[in-house]
Design a protein around this motif. Structure first.
Motif, PDB file in Angstrom:
ATOM      1  N   PHE A 146       0.853  -1.185   0.000  1.00  0.00           N
ATOM      2  CA  PHE A 146       0.000   0.000   0.000  1.00  0.00           C
ATOM      3  C   PHE A 146       0.891   1.238   0.000  1.00  0.00           C
ATOM      4  O   PHE A 146       1.805   1.348   0.819  1.00  0.00           O
TER       5      PHE A 146
ATOM      6  N   ILE B  78      -8.499   3.246   7.011  1.00  0.00           N
ATOM      7  CA  ILE B  78      -8.352   2.465   5.775  1.00  0.00           C
ATOM      8  C   ILE B  78      -7.597   1.178   6.051  1.00  0.00           C
ATOM      9  O   ILE B  78      -7.961   0.095   5.571  1.00  0.00           O
ATOM     10  N   LEU B  79      -6.547   1.284   6.848  1.00  0.00           N
ATOM     11  CA  LEU B  79      -5.702   0.109   7.117  1.00  0.00           C
ATOM     12  C   LEU B  79      -6.330  -0.866   8.107  1.00  0.00           C
ATOM     13  O   LEU B  79      -6.003  -2.057   8.096  1.00  0.00           O
TER      14      LEU B  79
ATOM     15  N   ASN C 102      -9.072  -2.483   8.520  1.00  0.00           N
ATOM     16  CA  ASN C 102      -9.706  -3.718   8.039  1.00  0.00           C
ATOM     17  C   ASN C 102      -8.950  -4.372   6.883  1.00  0.00           C
ATOM     18  O   ASN C 102      -9.390  -5.397   6.350  1.00  0.00           O
ATOM     19  N   ARG C 103      -7.831  -3.782   6.490  1.00  0.00           N
ATOM     20  CA  ARG C 103      -7.110  -4.292   5.320  1.00  0.00           C
ATOM     21  C   ARG C 103      -5.716  -4.832   5.655  1.00  0.00           C
ATOM     22  O   ARG C 103      -5.086  -5.454   4.821  1.00  0.00           O
TER      23      ARG C 103
ATOM     24  N   ARG D  78      -2.696  -6.982   7.132  1.00  0.00           N
ATOM     25  CA  ARG D  78      -2.324  -8.337   7.542  1.00  0.00           C
ATOM     26  C   ARG D  78      -0.804  -8.356   7.663  1.00  0.00           C
ATOM     27  O   ARG D  78      -0.139  -7.401   7.319  1.00  0.00           O
TER      28      ARG D  78
ATOM     29  N   THR E 140       2.108  -7.212   4.710  1.00  0.00           N
ATOM     30  CA  THR E 140       1.740  -5.932   4.094  1.00  0.00           C
ATOM     31  C   THR E 140       2.871  -4.935   4.288  1.00  0.00           C
ATOM     32  O   THR E 140       3.403  -4.799   5.394  1.00  0.00           O
TER      33      THR E 140
ATOM     34  N   THR F 107      -1.337  -1.143  -4.232  1.00  0.00           N
ATOM     35  CA  THR F 107      -2.439  -0.182  -4.223  1.00  0.00           C
ATOM     36  C   THR F 107      -1.887   1.199  -3.904  1.00  0.00           C
ATOM     37  O   THR F 107      -1.216   1.379  -2.885  1.00  0.00           O
TER      38      THR F 107
ATOM     39  N   TRP G 229      -2.936   4.989  -3.035  1.00  0.00           N
ATOM     40  CA  TRP G 229      -4.084   5.744  -2.529  1.00  0.00           C
ATOM     41  C   TRP G 229      -3.915   7.216  -2.884  1.00  0.00           C
ATOM     42  O   TRP G 229      -2.943   7.858  -2.492  1.00  0.00           O
TER      43      TRP G 229
ATOM     44  N   ASP H  38     -13.741   2.339  -0.329  1.00  0.00           N
ATOM     45  CA  ASP H  38     -14.444   1.127  -0.741  1.00  0.00           C
ATOM     46  C   ASP H  38     -14.809   1.114  -2.228  1.00  0.00           C
ATOM     47  O   ASP H  38     -15.270   0.102  -2.755  1.00  0.00           O
TER      48      ASP H  38
END
Length: 424
Positions: A7, A26-27, A29-30, A32, A35, A222, A224, A287
């Motif tokens: 990211f 943003i992070l 729930n994304r 792991r 990352t 990704t 942003w 989202d």
């Protein structure tokens, strides 16, 4: 082995306290273990550091500029951290290091090296702040100095990556950490074997993300941004824009070559070579689908408009009545290569060569000094380079209006023009 996700958050996504809070959401729930989070300098910090370097070069007072920049970061920290948090002595230490680094002498000869030694503080400070805030919010991750991972040569400001050494560094230092925690690091900055700081080119944080992804064989990258995805034109300049749901690697690479600012030009190649998809998404609407850049069979036919500011048009006219030949091109390009000057547009006539390039301090001066004995050299600065891919006559007319053109070039797919912007 688990696949890694990369990211990248640019300066606009961490420009103030609310933006950093939004990043953490943003992070949340994304995130792991596998990352990597890459962050740029906050807001317009890089611009502010460039002003300080410029003032230093001109032997003008710059201490107030440092104070303003320090207070900008301090205000953000005072909003999102408790009073006695360790980030405050860390911030103090970083700005002390910046002041010490600015004490070194600066000249035309060492400008690029000095630039890299100062400009890196934007990313170093930002990454410390974001890392500490994520940990404060129980989003635990490890901080990593990118200069220990990405090794380059000493082409300061435009460093070339040593891919073999970088891959070894990343597998040795980064991979074991990713087995335990996410890792946060800096974009844009890198290091030479000598230990000196180098940078990957302005706005190079996207390229950092691509380097890390390629060396790790990542599942995706990704980026942003403050836009909903890759658009066919800059929404700050043009009212009617079209978002691409998906875009082919080659199409995206071509747009970045012409100057589209949404992605750094060097980002696409390492990802395309390994078929790693690149997502461009909005941090304002995380989202939403954004744009996926990958292998797409269907060619794009939507017109794409790119405007590059602060361009220089340089004309080299032979003085001995000979015609322009390959030897002249070879001679001029040889000097451009030495100075690491990239040509954005080339046009030749019977007795002259015209080049359009980015405005780079001192580089044009050195170029003209080398070639003035052979050519009559003239140049215009403060220009715009307009590129329309998949152009049509009506669109060209609509965009140009009555603006005078200094140079024009048309191919089947691409229209380019050099424009003198009207005074605002």
């Amino acid at each position: 082995m688990a696949k890694t996700f990369v990211f990248k958050f640019g300066g606009a996504s961490i420009k103030d306290a609310n933006s950093i809070i939004n990043l953490s959401k943003i992070l949340h729930n994304r995130l792991r273990n596998h990352t990597v989070i890459v962050v740029s300098a906050m807001g317009k910090t890089t611009n502010a550091l460039e002003v300080i370097i410029s003032k230093k070069m001109d032997m003008k007072e710059y201490s107030s500029n440092i104070t303003i920049l320090k207070n900008y970061h301090l205000d953000i920290c005072q909003t999102i951290f408790p009073e006695n948090h360790p980030i405050f002595p860390t911030l103090e230490n970083q700005f002390l290091k910046l002041s010490n680094a600015l004490d070194y002498s600066l000249s035309k000869e060492n400008y690029d090296e000095f630039y890299d030694s100062i400009i890196c503080f934007g990313e170093l400070v930002a990454s410390r702040i974001v890392h500490e805030y994520l940990c404060l919010k129980n989003i635990f991750c490890l901080w990593q100095d990118a200069r220990d991972l990405i090794e380059t040569n000493e082409d300061f400001r435009f460093a070339k990556v040593n891919w073999e050494k970088s891959k070894k560094n990343i597998k040795k230092q980064l991979l074991p950490k990713l087995e335990q925690f996410p890792v946060l690091t800096q974009g844009f900055i890198s290091g030479a074997a000598s230990g000196k700081t180098t940078t990957l080119g302005r706005e190079g944080s996207d390229f950092t993300a691509a380097i890390l992804a390629a060396c790790l064989g990542a599942a995706s990258v990704t980026i942003w941004k403050d836009v909903p995805g890759v658009l066919n034109a800059d929404p700050k300049r043009f009212e009617k824009t079209v978002k691409f749901d998906e875009l082919d690697y080659r199409e995206a690479a071509e747009l970045t070559y012409y100057g589209a600012s949404v992605i750094h030009p060097k980002t696409i190649k390492p990802l395309a070579n390994q078929n790693i998809p690149l997502f461009v998404k909005s941090f304002l609407d995380p989202d939403a689908a954004g744009t996926k850049i990958h292998g797409v069979k269907q060619p794009n036919t939507v017109p794409c408009i790119v405007v590059k500011d602060q361009q220089i048009l340089v004309s080299f006219k032979v003085t001995d009545f000979t015609f322009i030949s390959e030897a002249h091109l070879h001679q001029i390009y040889g000097e451009l290569e030495k100075l690491k000057l990239r040509v954005n547009l080339l046009q030749t006539s019977a007795i002259s060569i015209s080049l359009v390039m980015d405005n780079q301090i001192f580089k044009l001066e050195k170029l003209t000094e080398k070639l003035k004995a052979v050519y009559e050299i003239k140049y215009n600065s403060g220009l715009q380079l307009l590129t329309i891919k998949n152009h049509n006559a009506a669109l060209v007319k609509e965009i140009l209006g009555e603006q005078p053109l200094l140079l024009e070039q048309i191919t089947r797919a691409t229209f380019q023009a050099v424009i003198q912007p009207s005074a605002q």
